[in-house]
Design an enzyme around this catalytic site. Sequence first.
Site, PDB file in Angstrom:
ATOM      1  N   ARG A  53      -4.743   1.264  -0.991  1.00 46.95           N
ATOM      2  CA  ARG A  53      -4.665  -0.168  -0.716  1.00 46.95           C
ATOM      3  C   ARG A  53      -4.468  -1.008  -1.973  1.00 46.95           C
ATOM      4  O   ARG A  53      -5.169  -0.839  -2.960  1.00 46.95           O
ATOM      5  CB  ARG A  53      -5.946  -0.628  -0.006  1.00 46.95           C
ATOM      6  CG  ARG A  53      -5.892  -2.087   0.444  1.00 46.95           C
ATOM      7  CD  ARG A  53      -7.210  -2.520   1.062  1.00 46.95           C
ATOM      8  NE  ARG A  53      -7.138  -3.887   1.567  1.00 46.95           N
ATOM      9  CZ  ARG A  53      -8.205  -4.652   1.842  1.00 46.95           C
ATOM     10  NH1 ARG A  53      -9.414  -4.161   1.670  1.00 46.95           N
ATOM     11  NH2 ARG A  53      -8.046  -5.884   2.294  1.00 46.95           N
ATOM     12  N   LEU A  54      -3.488  -1.911  -1.892  1.00 48.58           N
ATOM     13  CA  LEU A  54      -3.343  -3.022  -2.821  1.00 48.58           C
ATOM     14  C   LEU A  54      -3.754  -4.261  -2.039  1.00 48.58           C
ATOM     15  O   LEU A  54      -3.054  -4.687  -1.118  1.00 48.58           O
ATOM     16  CB  LEU A  54      -1.906  -3.150  -3.322  1.00 48.58           C
ATOM     17  CG  LEU A  54      -1.597  -4.351  -4.219  1.00 48.58           C
ATOM     18  CD1 LEU A  54      -2.380  -4.273  -5.520  1.00 48.58           C
ATOM     19  CD2 LEU A  54      -0.108  -4.451  -4.504  1.00 48.58           C
ATOM     20  N   CYS A  98       0.814  -1.196   0.000  1.00 50.10           N
ATOM     21  CA  CYS A  98       0.000   0.000   0.000  1.00 50.10           C
ATOM     22  C   CYS A  98       0.855   1.256   0.000  1.00 50.10           C
ATOM     23  O   CYS A  98       2.077   1.199  -0.011  1.00 50.10           O
ATOM     24  CB  CYS A  98      -0.906   0.014   1.238  1.00 50.10           C
ATOM     25  SG  CYS A  98      -1.868  -1.501   1.458  1.00 50.10           S
ATOM     26  N   GLY A 152       2.448  -2.796   4.311  1.00 47.65           N
ATOM     27  CA  GLY A 152       3.315  -3.935   4.561  1.00 47.65           C
ATOM     28  C   GLY A 152       2.570  -5.235   4.697  1.00 47.65           C
ATOM     29  O   GLY A 152       1.391  -5.350   4.380  1.00 47.65           O
ATOM     30  N   ASP A 172      -4.211  -8.427   8.357  1.00 51.51           N
ATOM     31  CA  ASP A 172      -3.217  -8.183   9.402  1.00 51.51           C
ATOM     32  C   ASP A 172      -3.292  -6.759   9.952  1.00 51.51           C
ATOM     33  O   ASP A 172      -2.751  -6.491  11.028  1.00 51.51           O
ATOM     34  CB  ASP A 172      -1.808  -8.492   8.903  1.00 51.51           C
ATOM     35  CG  ASP A 172      -1.446  -7.756   7.630  1.00 51.51           C
ATOM     36  OD1 ASP A 172      -2.287  -7.009   7.092  1.00 51.51           O
ATOM     37  OD2 ASP A 172      -0.316  -7.939   7.144  1.00 51.51           O
TER      38      ASP A 172
END
Length: 631
Positions: free
Chosen positions: A47-48, A2, A74, A96
Amino acid sequence: MCGIAGLVSQDSGRHARVLRMSETLVHRGPDDQGAWEKDNVCLAHRRLSIMDLSTAGRQPMLSECGTWVVTYNGEIYNGEALRSALPQRQWRSHCDTEVLVEHIAQAGVTATAAQLIGMFAFAALHIPSGKLFLVRDRLGIKPLYYACDGGEIAFASELRALRSSGMDLSLNRDILAAYLRHSYVPGPATIYSQSNKLAPGHLLEIDTRTASMKPPQPYWSLEKHVTAPAYTQDAPALQRELHDLLYDAVGTRMLADVPLGAFLSGGIDSSLTCALMQAQASQPVRTFTIGFDNPDYDEAPYARAIAEHLGTDHTELYIGEADMLDAVDELPRLNDEPFADPSILPTYLVCAMAREHVTVTLSGDGADELFWGYNRYRTTERLWRNMSWCPLPLRRAASAALGNEWLQRFTTAIPAPAWGGRAGTLQQKLATAAELLRSDDHPALYEALLSHWRNPDQVLLTASPTPTVYNQPEHWTRNLEARARMAAQDTLAYLPDDILTKVDRASMRVGLEARVPLLDHRLVEFSARLPGTLKQQHGQDKYLLRRILAEYIPPALTERSKRGFGVPLDAWLRGPLRSWMGDLLATDRVRRQGLLDPERVERLQHQHVQQGINNAARLWDLLMLQLWLER
């Protein structure tokens, strides 16, 4: 993977400013975006989506108790273990990010950072106190920049976002000499005077109510592990332990809810990574290799043979000179500060090719620093052994003689033997010898060998010496044995500021997440305490890694001379890029900018194009500076 950004400001327009910052990072996170604001703090996120592709993973994310908010870039590979260690709760997602914010709410920022296994750069705001914490992973895999100007503080994943924040950022002329030495801007500095890189393994605390910062503090230190006593177990036991660490580091990085693959060059590091992936996969792993029409740079046949042995689903992309030259046009968009490692071009092309098939790739970066794999370590030791017997005053006298202008002119066209595998003229060899002979000690010799411009004041109108890990006499690495010192210095500087920066920029430009299992901090800590004889033995580097690799791949497929991911700059600047170079380094243009000596720049070009002197590396440094200035 991201992009993150944030602004601490009393300006009522901060929300719009942060959104502008976020827009510059859309390539890092094309799948989703979000922003959060309270009082004088605004946070943003691009965001990816990799894990939990639903909107439940949207950021910035608030903790369940409502006291913390994070924006995070990350992957945390021990997320499930951390999740199970927290009190029972109704989890909102499987991502996460939620584990991170809830762990911070439970244990605090510093304690949480110390428990994370992964790559990360995040900002965590404690809403009641207004304390904002910026945190970067231990090895600097993920970038994080911050700037302070006029009572405002901004941070972001890339400098381009800081530029778009509206802050007044000015050129850091003092860092230009270090840039020309190393071909990258060494941290914690950036190309702007008002901004810095957050150092790997560090945490920065910001009081958002007063827009003030404490000095960054380490939560992890390479020094602690490098200076610890070496392991005393026998080689087979250490080999088994290293194998298990590698196996786990690779396995945990194979978790994803999107297609995953790996880069395979055919060298030791990528081959080992792919072998350990295939050993844990239920189907053929996707592997990707880039091949070159020029056989001097082509490693694709080696990678193909290894892929066939492992049984991976292998993809090759052969590129010609035209493809590489087209990629030069991408450089201003890839690099948001001067960066002159030309291997970013093939790195970008292989990332673009991989992104057509997968969203996540594994890479073998990091092993050269951890297991003493660079040829320059041996070269430095050999050169110092051959010259250190001579007193420094005599070496300096010899240096002056070899650097004599008449001798330089006389030897310009005379070919010389290929020292260290590099051909060139006698003039080039004598000039290099003259510069190296001036080195006071072994560390100075290593810095000289690393430097494209050993005397940047030759071309800079104003050249300020910059302290780096390579030239600080008081730095803790100076107390280490020679090869351990060089490797530790590279881990602190060259690895995050060149290698990892290159991979991050190239992969993120196409929305690809690149994971680096060999930089799992547990592996770093373990390798730091391995005896040197298990890293280099019988003239062979990466000794223990090679023994582990031999369990999966016959050595005949991987044992060959080390090659870099190179490009033919020398020929390009005499041929297809000659007019482009002439335009960017035109005397009037250089004189107007007022940074470089225009006569010196013109002479370097003339020597390269007309006299056959290979100034490609130095000219590329200048070209990347000019390209950045123009943009």
